[in-house]
Enzyme design. Structure first.
Site, PDB file in Angstrom:
ATOM      1  N   GLY A  96      43.912  40.577  35.759  1.00 48.74           N
ATOM      2  CA  GLY A  96      44.195  41.132  35.389  1.00 48.74           C
ATOM      3  C   GLY A  96      44.915  42.839  34.293  1.00 48.74           C
ATOM      4  CD  GLU A 104      40.609  41.814  39.626  1.00 46.12           C
ATOM      5  OE1 GLU A 104      39.595  42.007  38.534  1.00 46.12           O
ATOM      6  OE2 GLU A 104      40.944  40.446  39.392  1.00 46.12           O
TER       7      GLU A 104
END
Length: 223
Positions: A96, A104
């Site tokens: 991230g 994701e």
């Protein structure tokens, strides 16, 4: 001395071998993934299409004439390829750094197999040196930050950044992440949190590391 970009490329090129032909796949976000998309595009390997987790990855896929599809158009994905900011020996990750960890996780959860690709500097015995990204609803930012502070972290707003879904990112320094699965769940229980960057529930199935000796394929807890 091999550069970090060269190590990323080594891992990315090896990962193409794990992509099945005539299937839909998921594609992550980041510099290592950019090398993977390039390698896949040049490989001649034919896939049905790719679900991208970011606009940038989608644009690069299109440059190589790889069809980009939405997750809503497919029933599942054969494999998900993505990088990591940190990955431990159980193949749990912090991701991230690019702010796309919510997307994701969604795409990773729809995939039969998660292949993580990284240079060897990302392989660690314990997660937590890299700040943990937490996506928060703007109106709950201060509330969430106080809760994270009480958990031992040092939250810091990512100034000037808005996620794909219009939310904010708080980067948390100094958390004790000895139990990644527990920490992932505890943070996600905080009202106002959309998702955090610990990937323990969606850990990788295979890690491909770019090293000075070439690509190294690692499975969970091999060390």
């Amino acid at each position: 001395m091999t550069t970090q970009d060269e190590l990323k490329r080594i891992a990315a090129e090896k990962a193409v071998e794990f992509v099945p032909e005539n299937e839909y796949i998921g594609i992550g976000t980041g510099s290592t993934i950019n090398f993977f998309i390039e390698a896949l595009g040049k490989s001649g390997k034919k896939i049905k299409g790719a679900v991208s987790t970011s606009k940038k990855s989608g644009e690069l896929l299109a440059q190589y004439d790889i069809p980009v599809v939405s997750l809503n158009e497919v029933s599942g994905l054969a494999v998900y390829i993505d990088g990591a900011d940190e990955v431990n020996h159980a193949l749990q990750m912090i991701k991230g750094g690019g702010g796309a960890h919510l997307n994701e996780k969604i795409v990773a959860s729809a995939s039969e197999k998660f292949i993580c690709i990284a240079d060897e500097s990302k392989y660690v015995s314990r997660l937590g040196k890299f700040p943990l990204p937490v996506e928060v609803v703007e109106s709950a930012r201060s509330l969430v930050s106080r809760k994270l502070l009480a958990m031992g972290g040092q939250p810091e707003l990512r100034i000037g950044y808005t996620t794909f879904y219009g939310n904010q990112i708080v980067d948390v320094h100094g958390l004790n992440i000895d139990q990644p699965l527990t920490m992932e769940d505890e943070i996600n229980k905080i009202t106002g949190v959309l998702e955090n960057g610990i990937f323990a529930r969606d850990a990788a199935d295979v890690l491909i590391l770019g090293t000075e000796e070439g690509a190294k394929v690692i499975y969970p807890c091999q060390g």
